[in-house]
Scaffold this motif. Structure first.
Motif: not given
Length: 213
Positions: A13-14, A112-113, A64-71
């Motif tokens: 979930p991170a 990371r984004v 806790g978020t380590t990588a967030l992607g946006i589509l």
């Protein structure tokens, strides 16, 4: 309301990818499972672009978020949509470049984004444009699907100018051996990887791979 999708036998979930709707979720899930099954991340569909844009700052700041992607879809104006995403990220002091990276934007940081603008970070359009690129050039049905939709007089069309390609893809799907949702076509081999879809998979790997939970 959020609809999560988990890839593989365990989810991290991170690592989270935000998408606009269920079609986006299903296409990404199938592409990832078929081609990069070892990559672990979670997909949340936000039921539209407005909800997605509102979710960006909240998910970026989520503990806790380590990588967030946006589509997102470019729709009629890629730069306009890019600016929308940039405005949302600016709320959490993340600055996007002035235009998308054609290979998919990834910014190192904590978290990371990554941003991918459908179909290809260069053009106006949406998910159907991305799918269209995956229809094999030798497919005998596609020209007939185009001709069918193009042959409908404008006064009789129930779809707008920006939805013509979606209608053509829908006509193509209806002519499969067993008419099916577009994402099943990925599993059944009706759709094939090409330059753009391979670039998308590479973007997912650069975004969600080798990042500590």
């Amino acid at each position: 309301m959020t609809s999560p999708s988990r890839l593989g036998r365990a989810t991290d979930p991170a690592k989270l990818l935000l998408v606009e709707g269920s079609d986006d979720l299903q296409v990404v899930r199938r592409l990832a499972r078929e081609n990069i099954p070892e990559l672990q991340f979670e997909i949340w569909q936000r039921q539209g672009i407005d909800n997605l844009l509102k979710a960006i700052p909240l998910q970026y700041l989520r503990q806790g978020t380590t990588a967030l992607g946006i589509l997102v879809d470019a729709d009629d104006n890629l730069q306009f949509r890019w600016n929308d995403v940039a405005d949302s990220l600016r709320q959490v002091r993340v600055d996007l470049p002035t235009e998308p990276d054609p290979a998919g934007t990834v910014l190192e940081g904590a978290p990371r984004v990554g941003v991918w603008v459908m179909p290809d970070n260069r053009s106006s359009g949406q998910l159907e444009d991305f799918i269209h690129k995956m229809i094999p050039e030798s497919d005998p049905v596609w020209p007939r699907s185009e001709a069918y939709i193009d042959g409908i007089p404008g006064r009789d069309r129930k779809f707008g100018r920006t939805k013509v390609l979606r209608a053509k893809v829908g006509a193509w799907l209806a002519a499969r051996e067993r008419p099916r949702p577009v994402w099943i076509g990925i599993e059944q081999g009706d759709l094939q990887l090409e330059e753009n879809s391979r670039a998308f998979l590479d973007w997912l790997q650069r975004l969600f791979g080798d990042v500590l939970p």
